[in-house]
Write an enzyme that holds these catalytic residues in place. Sequence first.
Site, PDB file in Angstrom:
ATOM      1  CD  GLN A  15      -1.071   0.025   3.776  1.00  0.00           C
ATOM      2  OE1 GLN A  15      -1.968  -0.796   3.849  1.00  0.00           O
ATOM      3  NE2 GLN A  15      -0.826   0.908   4.732  1.00  0.00           N
ATOM      4  CE1 TYR A 151       9.898   9.776   9.440  1.00  0.00           C
ATOM      5  CE2 TYR A 151       9.176   7.515   9.714  1.00  0.00           C
ATOM      6  CZ  TYR A 151       9.342   8.630   8.924  1.00  0.00           C
ATOM      7  OH  TYR A 151       8.956   8.599   7.599  1.00  0.00           O
TER       8      TYR A 151
HETATM    9  N1  LIG Z   1       3.669   9.069   4.240  1.00  0.00           N
HETATM   10  C1  LIG Z   1       4.569  10.016   4.494  1.00  0.00           C
HETATM   11  O1  LIG Z   1       4.245  11.150   4.919  1.00  0.00           O
HETATM   12  C2  LIG Z   1       6.013   9.733   4.276  1.00  0.00           C
HETATM   13  C3  LIG Z   1       6.504   8.426   4.254  1.00  0.00           C
HETATM   14  N2  LIG Z   1       7.848   8.232   4.101  1.00  0.00           N
HETATM   15  C4  LIG Z   1       8.391   6.865   4.082  1.00  0.00           C
HETATM   16  O2  LIG Z   1       7.834   6.168   2.973  1.00  0.00           O
HETATM   17  C5  LIG Z   1       7.823   4.767   3.229  1.00  0.00           C
HETATM   18  C6  LIG Z   1       6.445   4.199   2.946  1.00  0.00           C
HETATM   19  O3  LIG Z   1       5.567   4.792   3.864  1.00  0.00           O
HETATM   20  P1  LIG Z   1       4.003   4.965   3.548  1.00  0.00           P
HETATM   21  O4  LIG Z   1       3.675   4.410   2.216  1.00  0.00           O
HETATM   22  O5  LIG Z   1       3.663   6.361   3.845  1.00  0.00           O
HETATM   23  O6  LIG Z   1       3.404   4.058   4.712  1.00  0.00           O
HETATM   24  P2  LIG Z   1       2.244   2.970   4.698  1.00  0.00           P
HETATM   25  O7  LIG Z   1       2.025   2.646   6.137  1.00  0.00           O
HETATM   26  O8  LIG Z   1       1.116   3.428   3.867  1.00  0.00           O
HETATM   27  O9  LIG Z   1       2.917   1.712   3.954  1.00  0.00           O
HETATM   28  C7  LIG Z   1       3.989   1.069   4.540  1.00  0.00           C
HETATM   29  C8  LIG Z   1       3.996  -0.356   4.015  1.00  0.00           C
HETATM   30  O10 LIG Z   1       5.097  -1.028   4.618  1.00  0.00           O
HETATM   31  C9  LIG Z   1       4.648  -2.274   5.117  1.00  0.00           C
HETATM   32  N3  LIG Z   1       5.464  -2.697   6.259  1.00  0.00           N
HETATM   33  C10 LIG Z   1       5.509  -2.162   7.489  1.00  0.00           C
HETATM   34  N4  LIG Z   1       6.337  -2.856   8.275  1.00  0.00           N
HETATM   35  C11 LIG Z   1       6.831  -3.863   7.515  1.00  0.00           C
HETATM   36  C12 LIG Z   1       7.726  -4.940   7.751  1.00  0.00           C
HETATM   37  N5  LIG Z   1       8.262  -5.136   8.973  1.00  0.00           N
HETATM   38  N6  LIG Z   1       8.022  -5.768   6.738  1.00  0.00           N
HETATM   39  C13 LIG Z   1       7.465  -5.586   5.511  1.00  0.00           C
HETATM   40  N7  LIG Z   1       6.595  -4.605   5.221  1.00  0.00           N
HETATM   41  C14 LIG Z   1       6.296  -3.761   6.218  1.00  0.00           C
HETATM   42  C15 LIG Z   1       3.197  -2.056   5.529  1.00  0.00           C
HETATM   43  O11 LIG Z   1       2.490  -3.272   5.588  1.00  0.00           O
HETATM   44  C16 LIG Z   1       2.729  -1.138   4.405  1.00  0.00           C
HETATM   45  O12 LIG Z   1       2.238  -1.858   3.315  1.00  0.00           O
HETATM   46  C17 LIG Z   1       8.260   4.613   4.697  1.00  0.00           C
HETATM   47  O13 LIG Z   1       9.635   4.293   4.740  1.00  0.00           O
HETATM   48  C18 LIG Z   1       8.042   6.011   5.273  1.00  0.00           C
HETATM   49  O14 LIG Z   1       8.890   6.278   6.370  1.00  0.00           O
HETATM   50  C19 LIG Z   1       8.732   9.277   3.928  1.00  0.00           C
HETATM   51  C20 LIG Z   1       8.278  10.555   3.941  1.00  0.00           C
HETATM   52  C21 LIG Z   1       6.899  10.883   4.105  1.00  0.00           C
HETATM   53  C1  LIG Z   2       6.867  10.944  11.734  1.00  0.00           C
HETATM   54  C2  LIG Z   2       6.601  10.376  10.384  1.00  0.00           C
HETATM   55  C3  LIG Z   2       5.522  11.119   9.705  1.00  0.00           C
HETATM   56  C4  LIG Z   2       5.285  11.071   8.395  1.00  0.00           C
HETATM   57  C5  LIG Z   2       6.280  10.512   7.511  1.00  0.00           C
HETATM   58  C6  LIG Z   2       7.335  11.479   7.206  1.00  0.00           C
HETATM   59  O1  LIG Z   2       8.453  11.075   7.042  1.00  0.00           O
HETATM   60  C7  LIG Z   2       6.992  12.897   7.094  1.00  0.00           C
HETATM   61  C8  LIG Z   2       7.952  13.841   7.061  1.00  0.00           C
HETATM   62  C9  LIG Z   2       7.544  15.210   6.774  1.00  0.00           C
HETATM   63  C10 LIG Z   2       8.189  16.312   7.059  1.00  0.00           C
HETATM   64  C11 LIG Z   2       9.385  16.391   7.851  1.00  0.00           C
HETATM   65  C12 LIG Z   2       9.872  17.654   8.096  1.00  0.00           C
HETATM   66  C13 LIG Z   2      11.107  17.835   8.845  1.00  0.00           C
HETATM   67  C14 LIG Z   2      11.504  19.093   9.055  1.00  0.00           C
HETATM   68  C15 LIG Z   2      12.784  19.356   9.781  1.00  0.00           C
HETATM   69  O2  LIG Z   2      13.783  19.738   8.894  1.00  0.00           O
HETATM   70  C16 LIG Z   2      12.603  20.471  10.793  1.00  0.00           C
HETATM   71  O3  LIG Z   2      13.809  20.694  11.421  1.00  0.00           O
HETATM   72  C17 LIG Z   2      12.140  21.735  10.102  1.00  0.00           C
HETATM   73  C18 LIG Z   2      11.427  22.562  11.135  1.00  0.00           C
HETATM   74  C19 LIG Z   2      11.006  23.756  10.862  1.00  0.00           C
HETATM   75  C20 LIG Z   2      11.308  24.433   9.567  1.00  0.00           C
HETATM   76  C21 LIG Z   2      10.926  25.846   9.700  1.00  0.00           C
HETATM   77  C22 LIG Z   2      10.818  26.502   8.352  1.00  0.00           C
HETATM   78  O4  LIG Z   2      11.140  25.852   7.339  1.00  0.00           O
HETATM   79  O5  LIG Z   2      10.411  27.657   8.361  1.00  0.00           O
END
Ligand SMILES: NC(=O)C1=CN([C@@H]2O[C@H](COP(=O)(O)OP(=O)(O)OC[C@H]3O[C@@H](n4cnc5c(N)ncnc54)[C@H](O)[C@@H]3O)[C@@H](O)[C@H]2O)C=CC1
Ligand SMILES: CC/C=C\CC(=O)/C=C/C=C\C=C\C=C\[C@@H](O)[C@@H](O)C/C=C\CCC(=O)O
Length: 277
Positions: A15, A151
């Site tokens: 997913q 994380y």
């Molecule tokens: N959704 C977001 O805001 C962001 C996500 N990411 C990264 O993107 C990647 C995918 O995340 P999403 O698609 O958002 O999450 P999601 O939760 O929608 O999908 C994650 C998938 O990984 C699988 N999974 C979890 N643990 C597992 C394991 N032990 N072994 C095998 N499969 C496993 C789940 O079953 C699921 O299908 C992750 O590494 C996440 O940290 C990075 C930045 C932003």
């Molecule tokens: C916790 C996991 C949640 C969702 C998945 C994921 O990886 C989402 C990440 C999304 C954004 C991450 C942002 C990180 C920001 C850092 O660089 C901070 O230090 C920035 C903080 C403030 C910035 C202020 C500004 O730009 O004005």
Amino acid sequence: MAVNGKIALVTGAAQGLGRGFCEILLKNGAKVALLDVNKEVGNDLKASLDKEFGPDHTLFLTCDVTSEDQLSDAYQKTLEKFGKIDIVCNNAGIANERDWEKAVAVNLVAVVRSTYLALQHMKKQNGGQGGLIVNIASMAGLGPLLTSPVYTATKHGVVGFSRALAEASEACDFGVRLKVLCPTFVRTAIISTLSSEEYMGLFSCLHGFTEQMIGMFGMLEVPQVAEAFLQLVVEEGKNGSVLMVTPEITSYVEFPKSPTDVLSGNPSPSAPGSSPQ
Ligand SMILES: NC(=O)C1=CN([C@@H]2O[C@H](COP(=O)(O)OP(=O)(O)OC[C@H]3O[C@@H](n4cnc5c(N)ncnc54)[C@H](O)[C@@H]3O)[C@@H](O)[C@H]2O)C=CC1
Ligand SMILES: CC/C=C\CC(=O)/C=C/C=C\C=C\C=C\[C@@H](O)[C@@H](O)C/C=C\CCC(=O)O
């Protein structure tokens, strides 16, 4: 790397972003091994993809990436089915500050293990044809996300590990490139965990801050990130590159040539070699 005719392996494929990455690879002519711990959702995806691309273009393997045996077995089954692996996307990831050791196991330890398995099968010294490994980090791999210290640590680890290994791979002439994708928030299931007590752990006092961050950085849709992933895959060279994806811009991250380049201009008087103020 041209995608048509290539064999890819994607973890966390059932997913979210993993599904998006698989679909864009299939649409561009690749065959894909779908690895996920969620058997039910994974089988549903396989059935759906069979209808669109045919049964021989995908292989779903139930695999918990934190299990060395299951991961190794999934690589073996992929090679048995498709004969080679050209692209690996280490995408599986979770957010859980309460069970933070599980988050480290999935987000970092498993990424290292899967990367090394990919390297073992791809590198020229083992008779491999080379290949590309794309590790999925996050914008939280580039700066601290205060609601999610562990994380953040895992994603910083993915960025640092991938960049260092990219340099090592080039120096050793493995023929394997590594790249990193750093999206900001994306509308997937992981977002719904961010306000849960389980996810927040010590930091439930910071509920609401995530909404502020989402307001600050915006919310991407999976197809937008999948397009950025495809850009990383098809772009030749750029070993060790890190691509940031936000709703406003998708751009490669420029890192300082040396960590000392980020020092402030006022060294402490006690610092060795610093001139007295
Ligand atoms: N959704 C977001 O805001 C962001 C996500 N990411 C990264 O993107 C990647 C995918 O995340 P999403 O698609 O958002 O999450 P999601 O939760 O929608 O999908 C994650 C998938 O990984 C699988 N999974 C979890 N643990 C597992 C394991 N032990 N072994 C095998 N499969 C496993 C789940 O079953 C699921 O299908 C992750 O590494 C996440 O940290 C990075 C930045 C932003
Ligand atoms: C916790 C996991 C949640 C969702 C998945 C994921 O990886 C989402 C990440 C999304 C954004 C991450 C942002 C990180 C920001 C850092 O660089 C901070 O230090 C920035 C903080 C403030 C910035 C202020 C500004 O730009 O004005």
